[in-house]
Motif scaffolding. Sequence first.
Motif, PDB file in Angstrom:
ATOM      1  N   ALA A 133       6.544 -12.212   1.982  1.00  0.00           N
ATOM      2  CA  ALA A 133       6.607 -13.675   1.921  1.00  0.00           C
ATOM      3  C   ALA A 133       6.454 -14.300   3.301  1.00  0.00           C
ATOM      4  N   GLU A 134       7.008 -13.630   4.312  1.00  0.00           N
ATOM      5  CA  GLU A 134       6.975 -14.176   5.669  1.00  0.00           C
ATOM      6  C   GLU A 134       5.605 -13.992   6.331  1.00  0.00           C
ATOM      7  N   TYR A 135       4.912 -12.906   5.982  1.00  0.00           N
ATOM      8  CA  TYR A 135       3.604 -12.607   6.583  1.00  0.00           C
ATOM      9  C   TYR A 135       2.585 -12.355   5.464  1.00  0.00           C
ATOM     10  N   PRO A 136       2.264 -13.378   4.677  1.00  0.00           N
ATOM     11  CA  PRO A 136       1.431 -13.174   3.484  1.00  0.00           C
ATOM     12  C   PRO A 136       0.007 -12.707   3.788  1.00  0.00           C
ATOM     13  N   ASP A 137      -0.499 -12.970   4.992  1.00  0.00           N
ATOM     14  CA  ASP A 137      -1.847 -12.547   5.346  1.00  0.00           C
ATOM     15  C   ASP A 137      -1.888 -11.136   5.943  1.00  0.00           C
ATOM     16  N   ILE A 138      -0.725 -10.552   6.154  1.00  0.00           N
ATOM     17  CA  ILE A 138      -0.658  -9.228   6.779  1.00  0.00           C
ATOM     18  C   ILE A 138       0.037  -8.209   5.888  1.00  0.00           C
ATOM     19  N   VAL A 139       1.141  -8.605   5.281  1.00  0.00           N
ATOM     20  CA  VAL A 139       1.999  -7.640   4.576  1.00  0.00           C
ATOM     21  C   VAL A 139       1.867  -7.813   3.069  1.00  0.00           C
ATOM     22  N   ARG A 140       1.732  -6.684   2.383  1.00  0.00           N
ATOM     23  CA  ARG A 140       1.824  -6.663   0.923  1.00  0.00           C
ATOM     24  C   ARG A 140       2.928  -5.693   0.522  1.00  0.00           C
ATOM     25  N   ALA A 141       3.681  -6.077  -0.484  1.00  0.00           N
ATOM     26  CA  ALA A 141       4.742  -5.214  -1.023  1.00  0.00           C
ATOM     27  C   ALA A 141       4.306  -4.695  -2.385  1.00  0.00           C
ATOM     28  N   ILE A 142       4.420  -3.395  -2.561  1.00  0.00           N
ATOM     29  CA  ILE A 142       4.125  -2.761  -3.845  1.00  0.00           C
ATOM     30  C   ILE A 142       5.378  -2.024  -4.300  1.00  0.00           C
ATOM     31  N   HIS A 143       5.810  -2.320  -5.502  1.00  0.00           N
ATOM     32  CA  HIS A 143       6.990  -1.655  -6.069  1.00  0.00           C
ATOM     33  C   HIS A 143       6.510  -0.694  -7.160  1.00  0.00           C
ATOM     34  N   GLN A 144       6.950   0.540  -7.080  1.00  0.00           N
ATOM     35  CA  GLN A 144       6.536   1.536  -8.062  1.00  0.00           C
ATOM     36  C   GLN A 144       7.748   2.352  -8.517  1.00  0.00           C
ATOM     37  N   GLU A 145       7.616   2.957  -9.679  1.00  0.00           N
ATOM     38  CA  GLU A 145       8.619   3.929 -10.083  1.00  0.00           C
ATOM     39  C   GLU A 145       8.613   5.076  -9.094  1.00  0.00           C
ATOM     40  N   ASN A 146       9.757   5.701  -8.934  1.00  0.00           N
ATOM     41  CA  ASN A 146       9.856   6.762  -7.942  1.00  0.00           C
ATOM     42  C   ASN A 146       8.825   7.856  -8.210  1.00  0.00           C
ATOM     43  N   GLY A 147       7.967   8.083  -7.204  1.00  0.00           N
ATOM     44  CA  GLY A 147       6.947   9.124  -7.326  1.00  0.00           C
ATOM     45  C   GLY A 147       6.904  10.044  -6.130  1.00  0.00           C
ATOM     46  N   GLY A 148       7.776   9.788  -5.162  1.00  0.00           N
ATOM     47  CA  GLY A 148       7.797  10.610  -3.971  1.00  0.00           C
ATOM     48  C   GLY A 148       6.872  10.089  -2.887  1.00  0.00           C
ATOM     49  N   HIS A 149       6.990  10.701  -1.724  1.00  0.00           N
ATOM     50  CA  HIS A 149       6.230  10.266  -0.551  1.00  0.00           C
ATOM     51  C   HIS A 149       4.733  10.307  -0.811  1.00  0.00           C
ATOM     52  N   GLY A 150       4.263  11.354  -1.492  1.00  0.00           N
ATOM     53  CA  GLY A 150       2.832  11.487  -1.744  1.00  0.00           C
ATOM     54  C   GLY A 150       2.272  10.352  -2.573  1.00  0.00           C
ATOM     55  N   GLU A 151       3.031   9.912  -3.571  1.00  0.00           N
ATOM     56  CA  GLU A 151       2.553   8.806  -4.395  1.00  0.00           C
ATOM     57  C   GLU A 151       2.558   7.499  -3.600  1.00  0.00           C
ATOM     58  N   GLY A 152       3.471   7.385  -2.637  1.00  0.00           N
ATOM     59  CA  GLY A 152       3.425   6.226  -1.749  1.00  0.00           C
ATOM     60  C   GLY A 152       2.145   6.203  -0.934  1.00  0.00           C
ATOM     61  N   VAL A 153       1.735   7.370  -0.443  1.00  0.00           N
ATOM     62  CA  VAL A 153       0.471   7.476   0.294  1.00  0.00           C
ATOM     63  C   VAL A 153      -0.703   7.167  -0.627  1.00  0.00           C
ATOM     64  N   ASN A 154      -0.680   7.729  -1.843  1.00  0.00           N
ATOM     65  CA  ASN A 154      -1.747   7.460  -2.812  1.00  0.00           C
ATOM     66  C   ASN A 154      -1.874   5.975  -3.110  1.00  0.00           C
ATOM     67  N   GLN A 155      -0.737   5.335  -3.299  1.00  0.00           N
ATOM     68  CA  GLN A 155      -0.742   3.907  -3.613  1.00  0.00           C
ATOM     69  C   GLN A 155      -1.370   3.102  -2.478  1.00  0.00           C
ATOM     70  N   GLY A 156      -1.064   3.513  -1.262  1.00  0.00           N
ATOM     71  CA  GLY A 156      -1.678   2.844  -0.119  1.00  0.00           C
ATOM     72  C   GLY A 156      -3.185   3.004  -0.098  1.00  0.00           C
ATOM     73  N   ILE A 157      -3.675   4.225  -0.371  1.00  0.00           N
ATOM     74  CA  ILE A 157      -5.120   4.466  -0.373  1.00  0.00           C
ATOM     75  C   ILE A 157      -5.798   3.636  -1.463  1.00  0.00           C
ATOM     76  N   ARG A 158      -5.171   3.571  -2.636  1.00  0.00           N
ATOM     77  CA  ARG A 158      -5.775   2.815  -3.743  1.00  0.00           C
ATOM     78  C   ARG A 158      -5.910   1.332  -3.408  1.00  0.00           C
ATOM     79  N   ASN A 159      -4.960   0.799  -2.688  1.00  0.00           N
ATOM     80  CA  ASN A 159      -4.892  -0.647  -2.478  1.00  0.00           C
ATOM     81  C   ASN A 159      -5.335  -1.111  -1.096  1.00  0.00           C
ATOM     82  N   ALA A 160      -5.661  -0.183  -0.209  1.00  0.00           N
ATOM     83  CA  ALA A 160      -5.970  -0.549   1.173  1.00  0.00           C
ATOM     84  C   ALA A 160      -7.229  -1.412   1.269  1.00  0.00           C
TER      85      ALA A 160
END
Length: 342
Positions: free
Chosen positions: A55-82
């Motif tokens: 909310a504070e940096y809308p042009d820079i920061v995006r927040a993605i909330h996911q069910e727990n999938g571990g560190h690897g799924e966090g990396v995957n999510q970043g690649i999908r949305n980058a």
Amino acid sequence: MEKIITFAVPCYNSAAYMDHCVQTLLTGGDDIEIILVDDGSTKDDTPAICDRYAAEYPDIVRAIHQENGGHGEGVNQGIRNARGLYYKVVDSDDWLDTEALQVVLNKLREAARWPKPLDLFIANYVYEHVEDNTRKVMRYRNVFPQDRVFTWDEVGRFRPSQYLLMHSVIYRTQLLRDCGLELPKHTFYVDNIFVYQPLPAVESIYYMDLDLYRYFIGRADQSVNESVMVGRVEQQVRVTRLMIQCRDLRQVRSHEPRLARYMTNYLSMMMTISSIFLNMAGTPEALGMKTELWEYLRTVDPALHHKLKYRALSAVGTIPGYQGRRLSVSLYRVARRIYKFN
């Protein structure tokens, strides 16, 4: 608008330390993107902190909330949305040196204008040891040419303690997508796949002798803590098996012999670590798992199995008998004290 780089920050109950990480990234300015991936945090204010930054940096920061999938799924999510041309993972308890970051970003902005895109950017990382308040810099001066584009043909020999880690690499985002990188869910140590599978797809590399990434190490609950690694040894084995199957090193060797040499050494290190921690566990199930891992390598590549089984590094983890297993653990702990890798 495409950003010059996406920083993916997997966050899991990270409220106590993630602010420092994010604040260092924000110094990159408006043409960076930060994706905060809340990996199903429930024990603290991590979700709210992610939303506050978005909310504070809308042009820079995006927040993605996911069910727990571990560190690897966090990396995957970043690649999908980058949306960044380049992609870097920064763990939420680590941070980047802000002065070095500006130098790196300037070089990536320059690279974005080159006729042929740069595939891989490498910089140093620093172990920040909380136990004794010391630092150890991991550099690559002896391995890579500095401050120019090069290929695998120009890469020198890595020292025994020298490897490319997630902390040292910045990939071109589309390269990660094109090579089909997908890290397994609910599995620790997947960063080893991240710095292994994509390498044969890399055609151009650039190294700067800068201490960019600060790797905070020494918390009792970290995944690289020895007792934690023993408890999660089956996940270490799972990652090692995935690395064995994800690349045919015989094929890599035919095109890029120096890269194949490095990847063979990396796989040897993974086989050694898996074997030693299975020795530490010491149960019949763990020792059976070690035998199965080596037999799996034999079925995939008999020549590689023979090479790794009898080379000095890998052989440490396969010394037979109870005394042999004790010796392998002792040698590992001596190496850990010398090189301070966890």
